[in-house]
Design a protein around this motif. Structure first.
Motif, short mmCIF file in Angstrom:
data_model
loop_
_atom_site.label_atom_id
_atom_site.label_comp_id
_atom_site.label_asym_id
_atom_site.label_seq_id
_atom_site.Cartn_x
_atom_site.Cartn_y
_atom_site.Cartn_z
N HIS A 1 0.06 11.26 -6.53
CA HIS A 1 1.38 11.07 -6.31
C HIS A 1 2.14 12.13 -5.73
O HIS A 1 2.98 12.37 -4.77
CB HIS A 1 2.15 10.46 -7.51
CG HIS A 1 3.56 10.18 -7.62
ND1 HIS A 1 4.15 10.12 -8.79
CD2 HIS A 1 4.53 9.94 -6.43
CE1 HIS A 1 5.57 9.97 -8.27
NE2 HIS A 1 5.53 9.97 -7.06
N PRO B 1 0.15 2.80 -5.92
CA PRO B 1 0.55 3.83 -4.90
C PRO B 1 0.11 5.38 -5.52
O PRO B 1 0.12 6.44 -4.87
CB PRO B 1 2.01 3.91 -5.01
CG PRO B 1 2.25 3.20 -6.18
CD PRO B 1 1.14 2.49 -6.73
N TYR B 2 -0.28 5.22 -6.69
CA TYR B 2 -0.51 6.64 -7.58
C TYR B 2 -2.05 7.14 -7.65
O TYR B 2 -2.33 8.27 -7.57
CB TYR B 2 0.28 6.72 -8.70
CG TYR B 2 1.82 6.58 -8.53
CD1 TYR B 2 2.24 7.16 -7.45
CD2 TYR B 2 2.43 6.00 -9.31
CE1 TYR B 2 3.67 6.97 -7.07
CE2 TYR B 2 3.91 5.50 -9.23
CZ TYR B 2 4.37 6.25 -8.02
OH TYR B 2 5.78 5.94 -7.95
N ASP C 1 0.98 -1.15 0.10
CA ASP C 1 -0.01 0.08 0.05
C ASP C 1 1.00 1.27 -0.17
O ASP C 1 2.06 1.04 0.08
CB ASP C 1 -0.87 -0.08 1.33
CG ASP C 1 -2.27 0.60 1.01
OD1 ASP C 1 -2.21 1.51 0.28
OD2 ASP C 1 -3.28 0.17 1.49
N GLY C 2 0.32 2.59 0.07
CA GLY C 2 1.03 3.71 -0.12
C GLY C 2 1.39 4.14 1.31
O GLY C 2 1.44 3.50 2.26
N SER C 3 1.52 5.44 1.33
CA SER C 3 2.12 6.17 2.49
C SER C 3 1.13 6.55 3.49
O SER C 3 0.06 6.47 3.00
CB SER C 3 3.00 7.21 2.26
OG SER C 3 2.10 8.33 1.65
N GLY D 1 4.17 -0.70 3.12
CA GLY D 1 4.61 0.16 2.02
C GLY D 1 5.94 0.59 2.04
O GLY D 1 6.55 0.17 3.01
N ASP E 1 1.20 12.69 -2.40
CA ASP E 1 1.97 12.06 -1.29
C ASP E 1 3.50 12.73 -1.14
O ASP E 1 4.04 12.48 0.24
CB ASP E 1 2.25 10.64 -1.76
CG ASP E 1 1.17 9.79 -1.45
OD1 ASP E 1 0.17 9.95 -0.50
OD2 ASP E 1 1.11 8.44 -2.14
N HIS F 1 -5.43 6.59 -6.41
CA HIS F 1 -6.42 5.87 -5.71
C HIS F 1 -7.79 5.72 -6.21
O HIS F 1 -8.28 6.49 -6.96
CB HIS F 1 -6.63 6.78 -4.30
CG HIS F 1 -7.27 6.31 -3.19
ND1 HIS F 1 -8.55 5.91 -3.08
CD2 HIS F 1 -6.88 5.79 -1.89
CE1 HIS F 1 -8.74 5.48 -2.05
NE2 HIS F 1 -7.86 5.27 -1.43
#
Lengths: 488, 539
Positions: free
Chosen positions: A349, A327-328, A54-56, A407, A352, A330
């Protein structure tokens, strides 16, 4: 173009999976003499490993918090941080090992002023290797999913697919799959992006166990072609130079692997439910400028891929799975209220990245936490699906799984310490869940103020899956399984 | 016809350069009379190459003309530094091997469904018929005659399967086994004889297998060393006339110039309502058509590619270009305003591809010139990538993209790379995120001057290219005259043809070939294909 959100599965208990190798229909059959997926006499369900990428996340909003007025969380006295609150129903399954860092990507000697790196963070996340370079397409070693998948099948294939990987809300295969690695300088393993492709490869070829002999015949013929092909590869190998012969040797091994998989006859457990074919006619790579359509496509794709991955695990088609969230992009960025231009960013992105400097701004932070909560909700949905699958002998699929939610960045500047890595599941009793543990910098590494090397977490996963390695990735950073995680 | 004459002339000039001098002449300057050598060391070995998806499908079509196959899947190719046919990206994987078997099964089943078309008049049940089929078919699959061991091995396999499963199944399984054979899926060269050379040539120039005539030339020794002889050159001229060459050259440009970026460029629909769903495809098609015409009708002139101001446009694109007089959705050659546009780099499609959803990206534009026309390798972006401030600040002040970038990239850490990236990007300041020409940016005049300075006041040189230009038109004009740029095209052509990055020695030789190519990328490609660089390892 239309995107159906109707997911209808067909119970197919007691059927036998006879294919799933991407070969033509009815090419393979069943045989009562073939080895079943699980060892005879072993009644306990196998343990599954799932890596949920997953992302940050907002660090000061995801970390567990103290309860009853306590300023800090303790091992058992903790609650979910604001960003992770949707996971509340899974408190008993959660384990927060905080204070870990991706030291391997700055090894040796902690050469940067701080751990971090783009894109090495992505490549080091699951390899724990120190020698990584995206520009040279060099992973320092295999990612943990590939390694474990290979190890548990090394004495003969026990599942049809050693590993399976699928994308969630993602349409850039190379970008998403860069996290996974088959080996040091090997091709990146494939990742299922299109649900239909996933279905075709994994589920399309179920046939009743008592199917006619024609399928058996086709399998026999297929094996004959494969056997002869191997002879031809061997014959040519002797006439080529070293590097060319080595490449053919890899091909040869993969043919042998394919033959082994073809011979595996997986008996379906009672809880195995074969998903229906995705009603999904919106090509994930089709071009459109319509943001709502893009998002609708991502949502449907995500639901199908998650559903199919749960089914593959339930049917014991694989014991090692990867779900990679974009990650970029959603999947629900519009419904979250984001539009390009917000916060001076073109896309999420860029958003983030800005968390590095603007996270304290109330509106910026509020949106970020809302996004984190959406991600947590998506994970909760997946965990619930695992929990809904009963296992023979008691418990459910989540009880017999270990899920690593992870992540490669903390805040958006590719900070690689204090990462939001959380374990869910009881690993068949191997994991003592429902706890918070704070590791912090391991003192035996000179100059380390960043955290406990995440190599030891990867080793912990290997041990939980019955692969008792002493090191994984950069060996000098490894000490063994993280203390206190396993037991029970 | 003009195309053929031009290419024939290109080949002829190669022949002249090499005549009497043999192989070493090129290496020592014979190709262009350059005198200088490329230093010690040999050219690199050719790595084992596998058929790309495109090559595989073309090859199947050539093997089974007229057969309609059900859809079959192949694992997608991995692009290495922009090209999908590089050996470095072709290490086999599970899905590669699996889909090859699956495809072979589908193809062989479809082929045997009509035994008459496959076997001719004879009956599959007779040994003689099956043998005849295999003897004729297998060399086409291997792209060379089979040696006795190979031939008898496949024959034995087929006959064993016939004995077990019947004649048609046996033949089908023999076809399957050939379609998964390493000699088919890969391009092994245990010895680089005329047949191997024919295969190299046909996949480099056609992305397809050698045809009967090329294999015949190989069998008669016309493609063998010393190359530069008439046999090879005749084949090159013939092959260049074929539509397959046109498709392959188009694919080279698609990959070299990353034209697919035009197709996937997304724009904010509120800011750019003119950017309709069909716009990217029209922009893409226009630029593809421009490149095609420039290459084939203009002799592959680099100058034309970078300065020609006639572009195929339809009515919708003409509006984007600020032009009237074009109606309908058929492309018609249209003269652009020469004070606004000059060549490929000023195409709306290229400018749009090198922009973000909200505004143009001088960084991407600058990188594009540096990497694709000057072959400058740059390190990856740093850990911390600050986001550009918005066009309108929270206080309501607007500023140009150049002003914001100059401010944002002013720290020394940024300057270590952006000192050379940004000036190239600023040259394109007159083109917005849709590639439309504009006179002002946020109400301010646009400064398109670009100078890459190294040290105090000295202008940086990239080979013979001096990085000092007034605007995109001036930049394009200077790039068009640069040997460095032609050499860079040569490096990309080499990678496309050979399947790997050129070594230092090879780059040096490519520079010499470029110098002797009179500014023509078409001539340069011909020189590469007939040079030692392409023939390395030949017996």
């Amino acid at each position: 173009m239309k995107a159906s959100t109707r997911l209808r599965d067909v119970p197919f208990a007691r059927r036998s999976l006879i294919r799933g190798l991407g070969l033509t229909a009815a090419s393979l059959g069943t045989s009562g003499t073939r080895r079943t997926a699980r060892a005879q006499g072993d009644s306990s369900p196998p343990t599954r490993l799932i890596l949920y990428l997953d992302g940050s996340h907002f660090q000061d909003a995801w970390r567990p918090i103290g309860i009853n007025g306590a300023p800090m969380p303790t091992e058992f006295g903790w609650d979910f941080g604001e960003a992770h609150r949707p996971l509340e129903p899974f408190r008993d399954y959660a384990l927060y090992p905080t204070g870990l860092a991706m030291l391997s990507i700055v090894f040796p000697g902690l050469r940067a002023s701080q751990p971090g790196g783009h894109p090495e963070g992505e490549m080091g996340l699951l390899t724990g290797a120190s020698e990584v370079s995206l520009t040279q397409r060099l992973h320092g070693g295999p990612s943990i999913d590939q390694f474990i998948g290979k190890q548990i099948n090394k004495d003969g294939l026990v599942t049809r697919f050693p590993t399976l990987a699928a994308a969630v809300g993602e349409n850039f295969p190379a970008q998403s799959a860069v996290i996974l690695s088959a080996g040091r300088a090997q091709r990146i393993p494939s990742i299922h992006i299109d649900p239909l492709d996933f279905y075709q490869k994994v589920f399309a070829d179920y046939l009743p166990a008592n199917n006619s002999g024609s399928a058996d015949l086709m399998r026999e013929q297929q094996l004959a072609v494969m056997g002869f092909a191997r002879d031809r590869y061997r014959a040519l190998q002797t006439r080529l130079g070293k590097s060319d012969a080595e490449r053919l040797a890899v091909h040869l091994d993969l043919i042998a692997d394919l033959e082994r998989r073809l011979k595996v006859d997986v008996k379906m457990a009672g809880s195995c439910v074969v998903p229906s074919k995705p009603n999904y006619d919106t090509c994930v790579t089709c071009l459109t400028q319509d943001r709502k359509l893009i998002e609708a496509r991502h949502v449907v794709q995500s639901e199908y891929n998650v559903r199919q991955m749960v089914a593959a695990l339930a049917c014991d088609l694989t014991r090692v799975a990867v779900l990679n969230c974009s990650p970029y992009e959603h999947p629900r960025q519009s419904s979250l209220g984001y539009k390009p231009g917000d916060f001076g960013t073109n896309n999420l992105h860029e958003y983030d990245h800005l968390t590095a400097t603007r996270r304290a701004e109330p509106a910026f932070r509020a949106f970020g936490i809302r996004m984190n909560q959406e991600r947590a909700k998506a994970l909760a949905n997946f965990l619930q699906q695992l929990k809904d699958v009963p296992q023979a002998g008691g418990g459910n699929l989540l009880d017999h799984s270990v899920v690593l939610w992870c992540g490669h960045i903390g805040y958006g500047d590719h900070q690689s310490w204090d990462l939001p890595w959380v374990l869910f599941g009881k690993g068949g009793g191997a994991i003592k869940s429902g706890r918070y543990l704070n590791f912090g910098p391991r003192p035996d590494i000179p100059g380390n103020t960043w955290g406990w090397p995440h190599n030891d977490l990867l080793i912990t996963l290997a041990h939980t899956m019955g692969v008792p390695v002493e090191t994984f990735g950069e060996p000098s950073l490894c000490r063994g399984p993280l203390p206190g995680i396993r037991g029970g | 016809m003009r195309t053929c004459q031009l290419f024939a002339a290109a080949i002829a000039s190669v022949s002249l350069a090499c005549s009497g001098a043999g192989d070493g002449a090129e290496l020592n300057g014979g190709a262009g009379g350059l005198g200088a050598t490329c230093g010690g060391g040999d050219v690199d070995n050719v790595d084992l190459r596998r058929l790309t998806v495109r090559e595989y499908r073309n090859t199947i079509d050539a093997l089974f003309p007229g057969v309609a196959f059900p859809p079959f899947e192949l694992a997608s190719d991995i692009s290495v530094q922009g090209f999908d046919n590089q050996s470095a990206g072709q290490r086999p994987s599970q899905d590669v091997v699996q889909t090859f078997f699956g495809a072979a099964q589908i193809i062989a089943s479809a082929a045997i469904a009509n035994p008459g078309a496959l076997l001719g008049e004879c009956a599959a049940e007779t040994v003689d018929c099956r043998e005849r089929f295999l003897k004729a078919f297998a060399p086409r699959v291997f792209r060379r005659p089979l040696d006795p061991e190979e031939a008898s091995s496949y024959l034995r396999f087929m006959e064993a399967q016939v004995g077990t499963y019947g004649a048609l199944h046996g033949i089908r399984m023999a076809i399957e086994s050939l379609l998964v054979a390493p000699e088919f899926l890969y391009r092994p060269e245990p010895q680089l004889d005329g047949f191997a050379m024919a295969t190299r040539l046909s996949y480099a120039l056609w992305q397809s297998p050698p045809d009967t005539e090329l294999l015949q030339a190989a069998a008669e020794g016309h493609l063998s060393a010393p190359v530069g002889g008439n046999g090879l050159n005749q084949q090159l001229v013939r092959m260049m006339r074929d539509p397959r060459a046109r498709a392959a050259i188009a694919d080279f440009h698609r990959q070299w110039l990353q034209l697919d970026r035009i197709l996937v460029a997304q724009r904010d629909s509120m800011l750019f309502p003119e950017y309709q769903p069909a716009t990217p495809r029209r922009l893409y098609d226009a630029t593809r058509a421009f490149i095609d015409q420039t290459y084939w009708d203009g002799g592959g002139s680099l100058d034309a590619l970078l300065t020609r101001s006639v572009v195929p446009l339809d009515a919708s694109l003409a509006v984007l270009y600020g032009l009237g007089g074009v109606s309908g959705d058929t492309f018609v050659p249209t003269q652009l305003n020469v004070s606004e546009r000059s060549g490929l780099l000023t195409h709306a499609g290229i400018m749009a591809a090198l922009s973000g959803p909200l505004e143009e990206s001088p960084v991407h534009r600058g990188l594009f010139v540096l990497e694709h026309f000057l072959c400058e390798g740059l390190p990856p972006p740093p850990m911390v990538v600050p986001t550009l401030p918005p066009r309108i600040s929270p206080e309501g002040n607007s500023s140009t993209v150049r002003a914001r970038i100059e401010k944002s990239h002013s720290p020394p850490a940024c300057q270590s790379c952006h000192f050379q990236i940004d000036p190239f990007g600023f040259a394109f300041g007159h083109y917005d995120a849709l590639g439309r020409y504009r006179v002002t940016d946020s109400g301010f005049p646009i400064d398109t001057r670009g100078v890459v300075e190294e040290g105090a006041g000295s202008v940086m040189m990239f080979g013979d290219f001096r990085a000092d230009f007034k605007d995109a038109i001036d930049l394009s004009s200077k790039l068009a005259k640069s040997q460095r740029v032609l050499s860079c095209v040569g490096e990309n052509l080499f990678r496309f043809a050979v399947g790997r990055i050129a070594s230092d020695v090879e780059r040096c030789e490519l520079e010499k070939l470029a110098l002797a190519s009179n500014g023509s990328t078409q001539t340069l490609f011909a020189r590469i294909l007939s040079s030692r660089l392409f023939r390395q390892g030949q017996l």
